[in-house]
Design a protein around this motif. Structure first.
Motif, PDB file in Angstrom:
ATOM      1  N   LEU A 188      68.760  93.538   3.224  1.00 36.47           N
ATOM      2  CA  LEU A 188      69.027  91.564   3.377  1.00 36.47           C
ATOM      3  C   LEU A 188      67.378  91.096   3.985  1.00 36.47           C
ATOM      4  O   LEU A 188      67.410  89.794   2.867  1.00 36.47           O
ATOM      5  N   ASP A 189      66.745  91.592   4.530  1.00 37.18           N
ATOM      6  CA  ASP A 189      65.509  91.500   4.664  1.00 37.18           C
ATOM      7  C   ASP A 189      64.816  91.088   3.877  1.00 37.18           C
ATOM      8  O   ASP A 189      63.664  90.390   2.824  1.00 37.18           O
ATOM      9  N   THR A 190      65.045  92.261   2.855  1.00 31.94           N
ATOM     10  CA  THR A 190      63.532  92.010   1.266  1.00 31.94           C
ATOM     11  C   THR A 190      64.618  91.239   0.091  1.00 31.94           C
ATOM     12  O   THR A 190      63.718  90.749  -0.079  1.00 31.94           O
ATOM     13  N   SER A 191      65.707  90.495   0.469  1.00 29.75           N
ATOM     14  CA  SER A 191      66.217  89.585  -0.040  1.00 29.75           C
ATOM     15  C   SER A 191      65.636  88.189  -0.283  1.00 29.75           C
ATOM     16  O   SER A 191      65.697  87.768  -0.939  1.00 29.75           O
ATOM     17  N   ILE A 192      65.472  88.704   1.231  1.00 30.53           N
ATOM     18  CA  ILE A 192      65.231  87.067   1.852  1.00 30.53           C
ATOM     19  C   ILE A 192      63.315  86.675   1.217  1.00 30.53           C
ATOM     20  O   ILE A 192      63.231  85.308   1.287  1.00 30.53           O
ATOM     21  N   ALA A 193      62.839  87.853   1.667  1.00 30.31           N
ATOM     22  CA  ALA A 193      61.532  88.334   1.290  1.00 30.31           C
ATOM     23  C   ALA A 193      61.551  87.459  -0.088  1.00 30.31           C
ATOM     24  O   ALA A 193      60.482  87.283  -0.617  1.00 30.31           O
ATOM     25  N   GLU A 194      62.718  88.125  -1.277  1.00 30.39           N
ATOM     26  CA  GLU A 194      62.058  87.877  -2.403  1.00 30.39           C
ATOM     27  C   GLU A 194      62.395  86.639  -3.224  1.00 30.39           C
ATOM     28  O   GLU A 194      61.641  86.010  -3.799  1.00 30.39           O
ATOM     29  N   HIS A 195      63.673  85.580  -2.050  1.00 28.89           N
ATOM     30  CA  HIS A 195      64.047  84.244  -2.667  1.00 28.89           C
ATOM     31  C   HIS A 195      62.514  83.680  -2.212  1.00 28.89           C
ATOM     32  O   HIS A 195      62.589  82.614  -2.246  1.00 28.89           O
ATOM     33  N   GLN A 196      62.772  83.947  -1.329  1.00 24.41           N
ATOM     34  CA  GLN A 196      61.809  83.122  -0.491  1.00 24.41           C
ATOM     35  C   GLN A 196      60.059  83.200  -1.076  1.00 24.41           C
ATOM     36  O   GLN A 196      59.986  82.031  -1.710  1.00 24.41           O
ATOM     37  N   ALA A 197      59.711  84.275  -1.916  1.00 27.76           N
ATOM     38  CA  ALA A 197      58.671  84.186  -2.664  1.00 27.76           C
ATOM     39  C   ALA A 197      59.010  83.208  -4.124  1.00 27.76           C
ATOM     40  O   ALA A 197      58.109  82.422  -4.645  1.00 27.76           O
ATOM     41  N   ASP A 198      60.150  83.366  -4.539  1.00 26.05           N
ATOM     42  CA  ASP A 198      60.638  83.003  -5.225  1.00 26.05           C
ATOM     43  C   ASP A 198      60.829  81.195  -5.427  1.00 26.05           C
ATOM     44  O   ASP A 198      60.629  79.926  -6.065  1.00 26.05           O
ATOM     45  N   ARG A 199      61.267  80.927  -4.290  1.00 30.47           N
ATOM     46  CA  ARG A 199      60.934  79.384  -3.507  1.00 30.47           C
ATOM     47  C   ARG A 199      59.587  78.745  -4.046  1.00 30.47           C
ATOM     48  O   ARG A 199      59.236  77.724  -4.134  1.00 30.47           O
ATOM     49  N   ARG A 200      58.984  79.856  -2.684  1.00 27.50           N
ATOM     50  CA  ARG A 200      57.792  79.089  -3.516  1.00 27.50           C
ATOM     51  C   ARG A 200      57.188  79.247  -4.273  1.00 27.50           C
ATOM     52  O   ARG A 200      56.518  78.028  -5.118  1.00 27.50           O
ATOM     53  N   ARG A 201      57.662  80.140  -5.353  1.00 27.07           N
ATOM     54  CA  ARG A 201      57.168  79.939  -7.115  1.00 27.07           C
ATOM     55  C   ARG A 201      57.592  78.852  -7.589  1.00 27.07           C
ATOM     56  O   ARG A 201      57.090  77.933  -8.610  1.00 27.07           O
ATOM     57  N   GLN A 202      58.693  78.243  -7.392  1.00 26.96           N
ATOM     58  CA  GLN A 202      59.641  76.800  -8.319  1.00 26.96           C
ATOM     59  C   GLN A 202      59.015  75.750  -7.462  1.00 26.96           C
ATOM     60  O   GLN A 202      59.460  74.724  -8.304  1.00 26.96           O
ATOM     61  N   ARG A 203      58.538  75.500  -6.113  1.00 25.40           N
ATOM     62  CA  ARG A 203      58.360  74.536  -5.393  1.00 25.40           C
ATOM     63  C   ARG A 203      56.396  74.531  -6.109  1.00 25.40           C
ATOM     64  O   ARG A 203      56.358  73.236  -6.934  1.00 25.40           O
ATOM     65  N   SER A 204      56.028  75.773  -6.347  1.00 25.91           N
ATOM     66  CA  SER A 204      54.536  74.979  -7.179  1.00 25.91           C
ATOM     67  C   SER A 204      54.699  74.779  -8.727  1.00 25.91           C
ATOM     68  O   SER A 204      53.536  73.953  -9.242  1.00 25.91           O
ATOM     69  N   ARG A 205      55.981  75.398  -9.240  1.00 26.87           N
ATOM     70  CA  ARG A 205      56.329  74.673 -10.414  1.00 26.87           C
ATOM     71  C   ARG A 205      56.670  73.504 -10.279  1.00 26.87           C
ATOM     72  O   ARG A 205      56.300  72.225 -11.212  1.00 26.87           O
TER      73      ARG A 205
END
Length: 235
Positions: A188-205
């Protein structure tokens, strides 16, 4: 001529002090010696007519306070192995190597393998088939194996250290459950980190696209005309 135990080289240590004979009528006599496995199991090392190997017995669901059933492993079952085919001393009966575990309720000890067996033992006592999958053991193998297992279950149930074995089994089950939960948390920690990174990418976009929308000349529609479209209207 009655069946005779197969010969085997044995240790001359504490195993000899725990060595004894168990009647398997009508399949002769089993010579067994026992040792605690360390996770609440008692391992029975067996030499009998057409039977060699080990049987591991422990109280099942011990951490829930239950002593209503036991787990029977066809080999040296360390409990933390997901691959019973790799257990040491897998039980060999009539030349058939059995695989896995059976869970047997206390009230069904005596009927295990009999005509009234509710466990459908022919499917419980399994071996590897021709294509690598699990398959029911042959009837003659089931009958002989069940005679051994019933005798060992009765021996196990009369042990004076059952309370100690139950505590050890409960602790082992809790350790195994804790390890499983910790693995799930790590996933879950790994999944959360991946989702947070994806969220940052999508917000930047999204911020980049918003900047384009706000600065593009199409906000003033009177100034935004494609010459090609204007020419089409004048033809």
């Amino acid at each position: 001529m009655p069946d005779q135990p197969t010969t085997a080289t044995t240790a001359t240590t504490a195993a000899d002090r725990d060595r004894r004979s168990i009647d398997l009528t009508p399949f002769g006599v089993a010579e067994v010696w026992t040792e605690p496995e360390g996770t609440g199991a008692v391992v029975y090392h067996v030499t009998a007519p057409r039977i060699t190997g080990a049987v591991s017995i422990r109280i099942a669901h011990a951490r829930y306070g239950g002593s209503h059933s036991v787990s029977v492993g066809y080999g040296v079952d360390t409990y933390d192995s997901d691959h019973p085919a790799q257990w040491p001393e897998r039980l060999d009966v009539n030349g058939i190597r059995l695989c896995g575990r059976s869970e047997i309720s206390v009230e069904n000890f005596a009927s295990f393998g009999g005509p009234d067996d509710p466990h459908q033992t022919r499917r419980v006592l399994r071996t590897f088939g021709h294509y690598g999958g699990l398959a029911p053991a042959p009837p003659a193998t089931v009958e002989r194996a069940c005679a051994l297992i019933v005798a060992l279950l009765l021996d196990f149930s009369s042990r004076p250290d059952l309370d100690e074995l139950n505590r050890a089994a409960a602790a082992n089950e809790a350790r195994a459950a804790l390890a499983q939960v910790q693995r799930k948390i790590a996933q879950l920690d790994t999944s959360i980190a991946e989702h947070q990174a994806d969220r940052r990418r999508q917000r930047s976009r999204a911020e980049s696209l918003s900047a384009v929308v706000e600065s593009h000349p199409w906000t003033d529609q009177n100034k935004y005309r494609l010459p090609g479209l204007r020419n089409l209207r004048t033809r």
